[in-house]
Design an enzyme around this catalytic site. Structure first.
Site, PDB file in Angstrom:
ATOM      1  NE  ARG A  58      -1.433  -2.482   2.762  1.00  0.00           N
ATOM      2  CZ  ARG A  58      -1.546  -3.782   2.458  1.00  0.00           C
ATOM      3  NH1 ARG A  58      -2.657  -4.217   1.963  1.00  0.00           N
ATOM      4  NH2 ARG A  58      -0.561  -4.626   2.693  1.00  0.00           N
ATOM      5  CB  THR A  59       3.390   2.553   2.363  1.00  0.00           C
ATOM      6  OG1 THR A  59       2.605   2.057   3.440  1.00  0.00           O
ATOM      7  CG2 THR A  59       3.955   3.906   2.724  1.00  0.00           C
ATOM      8  CE  LYS A  86      26.136  -4.685  -6.373  1.00  0.00           C
ATOM      9  NZ  LYS A  86      26.354  -3.594  -7.329  1.00  0.00           N
ATOM     10  NE  ARG A 108       6.992   0.696   5.128  1.00  0.00           N
ATOM     11  CZ  ARG A 108       5.785   0.154   5.048  1.00  0.00           C
ATOM     12  NH1 ARG A 108       5.639  -1.118   4.760  1.00  0.00           N
ATOM     13  NH2 ARG A 108       4.711   0.888   5.260  1.00  0.00           N
ATOM     14  CG  HIS A 136       3.133   3.841   8.725  1.00  0.00           C
ATOM     15  ND1 HIS A 136       3.254   4.687   7.642  1.00  0.00           N
ATOM     16  CD2 HIS A 136       2.775   2.633   8.209  1.00  0.00           C
ATOM     17  CE1 HIS A 136       3.002   4.013   6.534  1.00  0.00           C
ATOM     18  NE2 HIS A 136       2.705   2.775   6.849  1.00  0.00           N
TER      19      HIS A 136
HETATM   20  N1   CP Z   1      -0.333  -0.142   5.869  1.00  0.00           N
HETATM   21  C1   CP Z   1       0.865  -0.371   5.331  1.00  0.00           C
HETATM   22  O1   CP Z   1       1.852   0.270   5.695  1.00  0.00           O
HETATM   23  O2   CP Z   1       0.863  -1.342   4.385  1.00  0.00           O
HETATM   24  P1   CP Z   1       2.143  -1.736   3.514  1.00  0.00           P
HETATM   25  O3   CP Z   1       3.134  -2.402   4.460  1.00  0.00           O
HETATM   26  O4   CP Z   1       1.638  -2.690   2.465  1.00  0.00           O
HETATM   27  O5   CP Z   1       2.725  -0.488   2.948  1.00  0.00           O
END
Ligand code: CP
Length: 336
Positions: A58-59, A86, A108, A136
């Site tokens: 999603r993100t 590497k 992330r 988040h």
């Molecule tokens: N909600 C969320 O962060 O989903 P993803 O890990 O798929 O990005």
């Protein structure tokens, strides 16, 4: 009201006006995704890089779609396809990407504080797309937008956040945002998954039925098995027996309750399929709103001229490549 921040590292510390401004800005972007031609020139000439050290559906996709709908040039890199395989460090990777003059870097990373770590060392905007068990922020913004759309307000609502709170960056960002916006947050989960430090922030219970009772919103959390270094409950069956959201448990919530989940779902573990797909679920609305929220964040941060910024004084000392979550978070708190 202009957004007076260079980065989006977390929601802890943002005020009600700032959060409301972000939600209003996101709401104004929703209409673009309903058009036949889903493209505006807002970020033409800007470059956005996403750098993901953890899996994401999603993100990652919604940031990419958001950037492209605003005509930014978008480059997506995962750790698995980068020179991290590497042995290149996070800092070296980020410095090299920074040398290519992006306007925003979306990160992330499994280490709490990683986004803060890069924000003090790069001269582009840094957007936290999830750092360890810390925050988040865009997830919580899309959650707040979804609640506000469905309920017309956040003030005065009771939101039960249920599950693996201990390892959940989603829970933390939501706790900060929802309380700032006037909602009451209840944290629900096994005692081993309710962090003691959050007991001062919100009502906590390990009784799912009590936690859900009279709630306006029930937000289920994914069991973060990949972050659990030890056993926090006897088995998945046992967890599901006490903490899976079923129709029977839901009967105690308000009649117009909405059910949320950030995804991905562990069906039958934290949420029953007929609840996840049922009439109270707004899970797909959350996903749709993710685009608008990320368009708003990119609009506000990537459109700032690069020349106006320089890396902030480094509160963490020399540029080693060991992001210390605790040091980073403490530094941010000290700087407020
Ligand atoms: N909600 C969320 O962060 O989903 P993803 O890990 O798929 O990005």
């Amino acid at each position: 009201m202009p957004f007076p921040h260079r980065h989006l590292l977390g929601l802890d510390g943002l005020g009600r006006e700032e959060l409301t401004f972000l939600l209003d800005t996101a709401a104004s972007f929703k209409e673009i995704s309903e058009r036949d031609i889903k493209k505006v020139p807002t970020l033409r000439g800007k470059t956005v890089i996403s750098l993901f050290y953890e899996a994401s559906t999603r993100t990652r996709v919604s940031f990419e779609i958001a950037a492209k709908r605003m005509s930014a040039d978008f480059v997506s890199l995962t750790a698995a396809s980068s020179s991290a395989t590497k042995g290149e460090t996070l800092l070296d990777t980020a410095r090299n990407l920074g040398a290519m003059r992006p306007d925003a870097l979306i990160l992330r990373h499994p280490a709490s504080g990683a986004a803060q770590f890069l924000a003090t060392r790069l001269d582009c905007a840094v957007i936290n797309a999830g750092d360890g068990a810390h925050e988040h922020p865009t997830q919580a913004l899309l959650d707040a937008l979804t609640i506000r759309e469905r309920k017309g307000r956040l003030e005065g609502l009771t939101v039960a956040i249920v599950g693996d709170v201990l390892h959940s960056r989603v829970a933390r960002s939501n706790l900060f945002a929802l309380q700032q916006l006037g909602a009451t947050v209840r944290l629900v989960g096994p005692p081993t998954l309710l962090p003691p430090e959050l007991r001062d922030w919100a009502e906590c219970t390990s009784d799912l039925r009590a936690g859900v009772r009279d709630a306006d919103v029930v937000m289920m959390l994914r069991l973060q098995l990949e972050r659990q270094g030890k056993h926090f409950f006897p088995s998945l069956d046992e967890y599901a027996r006490y903490f899976c959201l079923t129709q029977a448990v839901l009967a105690g919530a308000k009649p117009d309750v909405i059910i949320m989940h950030p995804g991905p779902l562990n069906r039958g573990v934290e949420i029953a399929s007929d609840v996840a797909d049922g009439r109270y679920s707004v899970i797909m609305d959350q996903v749709t709103n993710g685009i608008a929220v990320r368009m708003a964040i990119l609009y506000l941060l990537a459109s700032q001229p690069r020349s106006a910024v320089a890396p902030a004084a480094d509160p963490l000392g020399p540029a080693t490549d060991t992001p210390s979550a605790v040091a980073a978070v403490r530094a941010r708190r000290r700087s407020r």
